[in-house]
Design a protein around this motif. Structure first.
Motif, PDB file in Angstrom:
ATOM      1  N   PRO A 389       0.804  -1.223   0.000  1.00 26.39           N
ATOM      2  CA  PRO A 389       0.000   0.000   0.000  1.00 26.39           C
ATOM      3  C   PRO A 389       0.837   1.273   0.000  1.00 26.39           C
ATOM      4  N   ASP A 390       2.127   1.155   0.223  1.00 26.15           N
ATOM      5  CA  ASP A 390       2.978   2.346   0.194  1.00 26.15           C
ATOM      6  C   ASP A 390       4.364   1.962  -0.352  1.00 26.15           C
ATOM      7  N   ASP A 391       5.199   2.964  -0.561  1.00 28.80           N
ATOM      8  CA  ASP A 391       6.510   2.719  -1.201  1.00 28.80           C
ATOM      9  C   ASP A 391       7.369   1.767  -0.383  1.00 28.80           C
ATOM     10  N   LEU A 392       7.335   1.945   0.924  1.00 26.53           N
ATOM     11  CA  LEU A 392       8.211   1.132   1.777  1.00 26.53           C
ATOM     12  C   LEU A 392       7.829  -0.341   1.694  1.00 26.53           C
ATOM     13  N   GLN A 393       6.529  -0.616   1.857  1.00 27.17           N
ATOM     14  CA  GLN A 393       6.093  -2.023   1.799  1.00 27.17           C
ATOM     15  C   GLN A 393       6.266  -2.586   0.391  1.00 27.17           C
ATOM     16  N   ALA A 394       6.010  -1.760  -0.634  1.00 22.13           N
ATOM     17  CA  ALA A 394       6.189  -2.232  -2.013  1.00 22.13           C
ATOM     18  C   ALA A 394       7.642  -2.636  -2.233  1.00 22.13           C
ATOM     19  N   ARG A 395       8.552  -1.802  -1.746  1.00 25.54           N
ATOM     20  CA  ARG A 395       9.979  -2.086  -1.904  1.00 25.54           C
ATOM     21  C   ARG A 395      10.365  -3.367  -1.170  1.00 25.54           C
ATOM     22  N   ARG A 396       9.875  -3.508   0.072  1.00 28.19           N
ATOM     23  CA  ARG A 396      10.207  -4.696   0.862  1.00 28.19           C
ATOM     24  C   ARG A 396       9.634  -5.959   0.201  1.00 28.19           C
ATOM     25  N   GLN A 397       8.379  -5.842  -0.267  1.00 24.02           N
ATOM     26  CA  GLN A 397       7.755  -7.009  -0.909  1.00 24.02           C
ATOM     27  C   GLN A 397       8.497  -7.394  -2.185  1.00 24.02           C
ATOM     28  N   SER A 398       9.018  -6.402  -2.899  1.00 24.05           N
ATOM     29  CA  SER A 398       9.693  -6.696  -4.177  1.00 24.05           C
ATOM     30  C   SER A 398      10.968  -7.510  -3.948  1.00 24.05           C
ATOM     31  N   GLN A 399      11.456  -7.517  -2.716  1.00 20.89           N
ATOM     32  CA  GLN A 399      12.685  -8.255  -2.430  1.00 20.89           C
ATOM     33  C   GLN A 399      12.440  -9.631  -1.831  1.00 20.89           C
ATOM     34  N   ILE A 412       4.647  -7.806   9.885  1.00 20.07           N
ATOM     35  CA  ILE A 412       5.518  -6.910  10.663  1.00 20.07           C
ATOM     36  C   ILE A 412       5.308  -5.443  10.258  1.00 20.07           C
ATOM     37  N   LEU A 413       5.080  -5.185   8.983  1.00 19.57           N
ATOM     38  CA  LEU A 413       4.971  -3.794   8.517  1.00 19.57           C
ATOM     39  C   LEU A 413       3.517  -3.360   8.298  1.00 19.57           C
ATOM     40  N   GLY A 414       2.595  -4.321   8.346  1.00 19.90           N
ATOM     41  CA  GLY A 414       1.232  -4.028   7.912  1.00 19.90           C
ATOM     42  C   GLY A 414       0.328  -3.458   8.988  1.00 19.90           C
ATOM     43  N   ASP A 415      -0.800  -2.933   8.539  1.00 22.11           N
ATOM     44  CA  ASP A 415      -1.851  -2.403   9.422  1.00 22.11           C
ATOM     45  C   ASP A 415      -3.094  -2.155   8.561  1.00 22.11           C
ATOM     46  N   GLU A 416      -3.936  -1.216   8.968  1.00 25.81           N
ATOM     47  CA  GLU A 416      -5.189  -0.965   8.225  1.00 25.81           C
ATOM     48  C   GLU A 416      -4.934  -0.536   6.783  1.00 25.81           C
ATOM     49  N   ARG A 417      -3.767   0.030   6.520  1.00 32.72           N
ATOM     50  CA  ARG A 417      -3.495   0.462   5.135  1.00 32.72           C
ATOM     51  C   ARG A 417      -3.514  -0.716   4.170  1.00 32.72           C
ATOM     52  N   ASN A 418      -3.259  -1.903   4.693  1.00 31.94           N
ATOM     53  CA  ASN A 418      -3.195  -3.089   3.841  1.00 31.94           C
ATOM     54  C   ASN A 418      -4.567  -3.687   3.536  1.00 31.94           C
ATOM     55  N   VAL A 419      -5.591  -3.197   4.211  1.00 30.43           N
ATOM     56  CA  VAL A 419      -6.927  -3.780   4.031  1.00 30.43           C
ATOM     57  C   VAL A 419      -7.647  -3.031   2.907  1.00 30.43           C
ATOM     58  N   ALA A 420      -7.807  -3.711   1.767  1.00 28.32           N
ATOM     59  CA  ALA A 420      -8.476  -3.073   0.624  1.00 28.32           C
ATOM     60  C   ALA A 420      -9.995  -3.185   0.767  1.00 28.32           C
ATOM     61  N   ARG A 421     -10.450  -4.378   1.135  1.00 26.86           N
ATOM     62  CA  ARG A 421     -11.894  -4.593   1.317  1.00 26.86           C
ATOM     63  C   ARG A 421     -12.113  -5.626   2.422  1.00 26.86           C
ATOM     64  N   THR A 422     -13.272  -5.557   3.046  1.00 27.20           N
ATOM     65  CA  THR A 422     -13.667  -6.592   4.008  1.00 27.20           C
ATOM     66  C   THR A 422     -15.094  -7.024   3.701  1.00 27.20           C
ATOM     67  N   TYR A 423     -15.297  -8.344   3.639  1.00 24.70           N
ATOM     68  CA  TYR A 423     -16.614  -8.922   3.319  1.00 24.70           C
ATOM     69  C   TYR A 423     -17.130  -9.737   4.507  1.00 24.70           C
ATOM     70  N   ALA A 424     -18.427  -9.678   4.730  1.00 25.06           N
ATOM     71  CA  ALA A 424     -19.076 -10.604   5.666  1.00 25.06           C
ATOM     72  C   ALA A 424     -20.284 -11.207   4.964  1.00 25.06           C
ATOM     73  N   MET A 425     -20.438 -12.524   5.066  1.00 29.19           N
ATOM     74  CA  MET A 425     -21.496 -13.254   4.361  1.00 29.19           C
ATOM     75  C   MET A 425     -21.576 -12.829   2.896  1.00 29.19           C
ATOM     76  N   GLY A 426     -20.406 -12.653   2.289  1.00 28.29           N
ATOM     77  CA  GLY A 426     -20.348 -12.325   0.870  1.00 28.29           C
ATOM     78  C   GLY A 426     -20.687 -10.893   0.519  1.00 28.29           C
ATOM     79  N   GLU A 427     -20.956 -10.074   1.536  1.00 28.51           N
ATOM     80  CA  GLU A 427     -21.268  -8.660   1.283  1.00 28.51           C
ATOM     81  C   GLU A 427     -20.045  -7.818   1.582  1.00 28.51           C
ATOM     82  N   CYS A 428     -19.732  -6.886   0.683  1.00 27.98           N
ATOM     83  CA  CYS A 428     -18.591  -5.999   0.937  1.00 27.98           C
ATOM     84  C   CYS A 428     -19.028  -4.906   1.911  1.00 27.98           C
TER      85      CYS A 428
END
Ligand code: GUN
Ligand code: ZN
Length: 434
Positions: A389-399, A412-428
């Motif tokens: 979700p940001d440059d730092l995590q993108a860089r770390r993931q690329s390695q 270790i680096l993640g938090d709410e920024r990493n959550v794109a969507r959340t579904y319950a019972m198939g509903e976003c």
């Protein structure tokens, strides 16, 4: 609720069992398809396999680079403590008096309790958490508000009204009789309705009289499938207080045991300072411990010896304990768990961590018939994660080279920024783009 089929194509990870060193228990699709009908999982498989079976993969919403996982489960959290997070300078007992009780008193206002319940569930969903075992306040209307807000979102939630009849401000105190009456009413109204469960919630032994704990024990007997949540052996000053308040008890857990409060749906928060007999008694009764690493560090409570509990056969789930905990994010919480275990020469492999947040916590709460992984027929509660979700995590993931490395960087680096969507019972229910 929509009856339409939901078809998503993305990276997909879930666990069929506790992962072992050779990767058994981990099911991962680099290019996977998840199908949902009427809120339940109908298929999870590689896109290629689905195409071979004649499924038109182009029907899917394609989310390349996104990682879909079962929704996270939080086994110990306080709804009224949102505004308590990040309160400076105290350990448990002073922190309760100085910050927590005043925040909980505001829930005397039903409108405030209703608004805060909505906000609480929104924050959980924004963190990718779809199920929690949650404390309301001592006010029956606050528990009602939390259940109503969860019912509106069709969430699987266990919660309860706090029972507290001594050593608390007058405005937050009930009596054993009133507590029992309110709980009966709430159980009759909410337990088993939609996806909701009632959790008996004596706050902890210092704020309940023996009569109140006995009332909780009666309720535990009277209704099937209730949860019991409370706090146990979190802080050394708390332990000393227990010795004064319950001089006849063999040890802290004995106070709850004598009231009939141990069992497979009994979830004790913390459990840092336990003697061998207490650990054995937890194991023998199938009671579990909610490990709250962020809270334990923030309140200076201590380090949970998870290896000792697991070796003794005690179930351990992972929980935020907001507002002693400093984040709603179970990613941040597992990062803290890793640090707490590192300080004791233990470890937390990323597969084990994500198993814990999903199927492991579901098993600890005996909810794994409904949630925890993508077995066909289970409820479609899941989170769509963005690992960069940001440059730092993108860089770390690329390695990274392996899935385990990617998951470890996420936890270790993640938090709410990493959550794109959340579904319950198939509903976003949450979309970070909206
Ligand atoms: N012990 C009794 N009440 C609480 C609470 O609200 N939070 C924590 N962390 N411990 C407690
Ligand atoms: Zn707590």
């Amino acid at each position: 609720m929509s009856q339409a089929t939901l078809a998503l194509r993305a990276r997909i990870l879930h666990f069929t069992d506790k992962p072992s060193a050779d990767g058994a228990g981990v099911e991962y699709f680099d290019d996977g398809v998840l199908l949902v009908e009427q809120g339940r999982i109908t298929a999870v498989a590689a896109a290629e396999h689905m195409a071979q079976q004649g499924f038109d993969v182009s029907r899917c919403e394609h989310l390349p680079d996104r990682l879909i996982m079962p929704g996270f489960i939080d086994s110990h959290i306080h709804c009224p403590q949102l505004d308590v997070m990040a309160s400076y300078g105290e350990q448990l007992l002073d922190w309760l008096n100085r910050y927590t009780f005043p925040a909980e008193m505001k829930f005397a206002d039903p409108d405030y309790a209703a608004a805060m319940s909505e906000l609480f569930l929104d924050r959980l969903l924004a963190a990718g958490t779809t199920t929690a075992l949650a404390y309301a306040t001592v006010h029956a209307h606050a528990a009602d508000a939390l259940f109503s807000a969860a019912a509106k979102r069709n969430l699987r939630l266990a919660a309860g009204r706090v029972m507290m009849d001594r050593n608390a401000p007058q405005a937050l105190s009930d009596t054993a009789a009133q507590g029992e009456k309110d709980c009966r009413q709430l159980i009759e109204t909410w337990h088993g309705k939609n996806r909701l469960h009632y959790a008996l919630t004596p706050r902890f032994a210092p704020t309940s009289s023996p009569e109140q704990l006995a009332a909780a024990g009666r309720l535990y007997q009277d209704y099937d499938g209730l949860f019991l949540q409370t706090h146990l052996s979190e802080n050394l000053a708390e332990l000393a207080w227990i010795k004064e308040l319950y001089p006849a008890a063999k040890y802290y857990l004995d106070v709850y045991d004598s009231a009939g409060l141990l069992g497979p749906r009994s979830v004790f928060g913390h459990g840092i300072y336990l003697c061998d007999d207490e650990v054995q008694r937890l194991a023998d009764t199938g009671s579990s411990i909610a490990f709250c690493p962020s809270s334990n560090l923030f309140l200076g409570s201590g380090l949970l010896d998870m290896a000792r509990l697991e070796a003794a056969g005690v179930g351990v789930s992972i929980a935020t304990d907001v507002g002693g905990g400093t984040s709603f994010s179970q990613l941040r919480t597992t990062a803290d768990a890793y640090s707490v275990l590192q300080l004791q020469g233990q470890s937390l492999h990323p597969y084990t961590a994500f198993y814990a947040l999903t199927l492991g916590n579901a098993r600890s709460l005996h909810l794994d018939d409904h949630i925890g992984n993508f077995a066909v027929g289970k409820e479609a509660d899941f989170v769509v994660l963005d690992l960069s979700p940001d440059d730092l995590q993108a860089r770390r993931q690329s390695q990274t080279q392996t899935l385990a490395e990617q998951l470890f960087a996420l936890m270790i680096l993640g938090d709410e920024r990493n959550v794109a969507r959340t579904y319950a019972m198939g509903e976003c229910l949450y979309d970070n783009k909206k």
